[in-house]
Design a protein around this motif. Structure first.
Motif, PDB file in Angstrom:
ATOM      1  N   GLY A  24      76.056  54.163  22.611  1.00 53.60           N
ATOM      2  CA  GLY A  24      76.401  55.496  23.089  1.00 53.60           C
ATOM      3  C   GLY A  24      75.201  56.383  23.353  1.00 53.60           C
ATOM      4  O   GLY A  24      75.322  57.397  24.048  1.00 53.60           O
ATOM      5  N   VAL A  26      72.314  55.125  24.657  1.00 60.28           N
ATOM      6  CA  VAL A  26      71.503  54.475  25.690  1.00 60.28           C
ATOM      7  C   VAL A  26      72.320  54.399  26.978  1.00 60.28           C
ATOM      8  O   VAL A  26      73.369  53.759  27.004  1.00 60.28           O
ATOM      9  CB  VAL A  26      71.051  53.063  25.251  1.00 60.28           C
ATOM     10  CG1 VAL A  26      70.216  52.408  26.344  1.00 60.28           C
ATOM     11  CG2 VAL A  26      70.268  53.123  23.950  1.00 60.28           C
ATOM     12  N   THR A  27      71.841  55.073  28.004  1.00 63.70           N
ATOM     13  CA  THR A  27      72.535  55.048  29.288  1.00 63.70           C
ATOM     14  C   THR A  27      72.048  53.865  30.116  1.00 63.70           C
ATOM     15  O   THR A  27      70.986  53.298  29.839  1.00 63.70           O
ATOM     16  CB  THR A  27      72.301  56.354  30.074  1.00 63.70           C
ATOM     17  OG1 THR A  27      70.901  56.495  30.319  1.00 63.70           O
ATOM     18  CG2 THR A  27      72.805  57.555  29.298  1.00 63.70           C
ATOM     19  N   ALA A  28      72.813  53.526  31.128  1.00 69.14           N
ATOM     20  CA  ALA A  28      72.448  52.408  32.004  1.00 69.14           C
ATOM     21  C   ALA A  28      71.114  52.691  32.684  1.00 69.14           C
ATOM     22  O   ALA A  28      70.831  53.834  33.055  1.00 69.14           O
ATOM     23  CB  ALA A  28      73.533  52.183  33.042  1.00 69.14           C
ATOM     24  N   GLU A  30      68.120  52.555  35.610  1.00 70.31           N
ATOM     25  CA  GLU A  30      68.080  52.572  37.062  1.00 70.31           C
ATOM     26  C   GLU A  30      67.914  51.121  37.509  1.00 70.31           C
ATOM     27  O   GLU A  30      67.491  50.279  36.732  1.00 70.31           O
ATOM     28  CB  GLU A  30      66.918  53.448  37.557  1.00 70.31           C
ATOM     29  CG  GLU A  30      65.538  52.889  37.299  1.00 70.31           C
ATOM     30  CD  GLU A  30      65.047  53.023  35.862  1.00 70.31           C
ATOM     31  OE1 GLU A  30      64.013  52.417  35.572  1.00 70.31           O
ATOM     32  OE2 GLU A  30      65.671  53.691  35.033  1.00 70.31           O
ATOM     33  N   GLY A  42      67.853  50.228  29.040  1.00 69.91           N
ATOM     34  CA  GLY A  42      68.524  51.464  29.409  1.00 69.91           C
ATOM     35  C   GLY A  42      67.620  52.634  29.142  1.00 69.91           C
ATOM     36  O   GLY A  42      66.414  52.474  28.949  1.00 69.91           O
ATOM     37  N   ARG A  43      68.214  53.824  29.098  1.00 68.82           N
ATOM     38  CA  ARG A  43      67.449  55.044  28.829  1.00 68.82           C
ATOM     39  C   ARG A  43      67.994  55.706  27.575  1.00 68.82           C
ATOM     40  O   ARG A  43      69.141  56.149  27.558  1.00 68.82           O
ATOM     41  CB  ARG A  43      67.513  55.992  30.014  1.00 68.82           C
ATOM     42  CG  ARG A  43      66.737  55.472  31.204  1.00 68.82           C
ATOM     43  CD  ARG A  43      66.493  56.570  32.216  1.00 68.82           C
ATOM     44  NE  ARG A  43      65.602  56.103  33.251  1.00 68.82           N
ATOM     45  CZ  ARG A  43      64.282  56.238  33.229  1.00 68.82           C
ATOM     46  NH1 ARG A  43      63.693  56.830  32.231  1.00 68.82           N
ATOM     47  NH2 ARG A  43      63.543  55.791  34.206  1.00 68.82           N
ATOM     48  N   GLY A  46      69.238  59.144  27.760  1.00 70.44           N
ATOM     49  CA  GLY A  46      69.176  59.357  29.202  1.00 70.44           C
ATOM     50  C   GLY A  46      67.794  59.714  29.703  1.00 70.44           C
ATOM     51  O   GLY A  46      67.620  60.049  30.870  1.00 70.44           O
TER      52      GLY A  46
END
Length: 143
Positions: A24, A26-28, A30, A42-43, A46
Motif C-alpha cells: 500500500g 509502494v505505487t506502480a 513508471e 515501484g515508488r 509515490g
C-alpha cells in the motif's frame, strides 16, 4: 551526538526498508526496462524509486546504524562510511548508465537529492565537530 545520529539514522532507514515491503505504500513504477531485478519495483510513497534490493540495503544500513549506537567509535565509522556510500550513490544516480546500479536498484530521481542530504548529514557527524568531540573530551580530562 554522533551516537544519536547513528541511532536516529538507523531507525529511519530500518523503517524505510520495512515500508518498502508494504504494498500500500509502494505505487506502480513508471514504465522502464532498465532494471534486471524488478521484484518489488515501484515508488515508495509515490516519490522514491525502490525495489527488493533497494529495500534490503535500507534495512542493512538501518540495522548497522542501530548496532553502531553503542560505541562512539562505531558511530563515527558508521557516519563516515555512509558519507562515502551516499556520496557515491549521488554520483552514480546522476549518470544515466549507472542510475540503476547496473540493473540492481533504482537510484535516480528523488533518490539523488535525498542521498545528497544524507551525505551532508553523515559527513557532518562523521568528519565534523561531533566526530572530534569525544577525542577532545578524553584528552582534557583531569588527572
Amino acid at each position: 551526538m554522533v551516537k544519536k545520529f547513528a541511532l536516529v539514522f538507523g531507525i529511519v532507514y530500518t523503517l524505510v526498508g520495512i515500508m518498502g515491503f508494504i504494498p500500500g505504500l509502494v505505487t506502480a513504477p513508471e514504465m522502464t526496462g532498465d532494471l534486471a531485478a524488478d521484484t518489488g519495483h515501484g515508488r515508495l510513497l509515490g516519490i522514491f524509486p525502490v525495489n527488493l534490493w533497494h529495500n534490503l540495503v535500507h534495512l542493512a544500513i538501518g540495522i548497522w546504524g542501530i548496532a553502531s549506537y553503542k560505541r562512539f567509535s562505531a558511530a563515527v565509522l558508521y557516519a563516515r562510511a555512509n558519507t562515502v556510500i551516499f556520496g557515491a550513490l549521488v554520483i552514480l544516480g546522476l549518470i544515466p548508465a549507472t542510475d540503476t546500479l547496473f540493473g540492481l536498484a533504482p537510484i535516480y530521481g528523488n533518490d539523488i537529492w535525498l542521498h545528497l542530504l544524507n551525505t551532508v548529514a553523515a559527513g557532518y557527524f562523521g568528519f565534523g565537530p561531533p566526530a572530534r568531540q569525544n577525542t577532545e573530551t578524553m584528552n582534557h580530562r583531569p588527572q
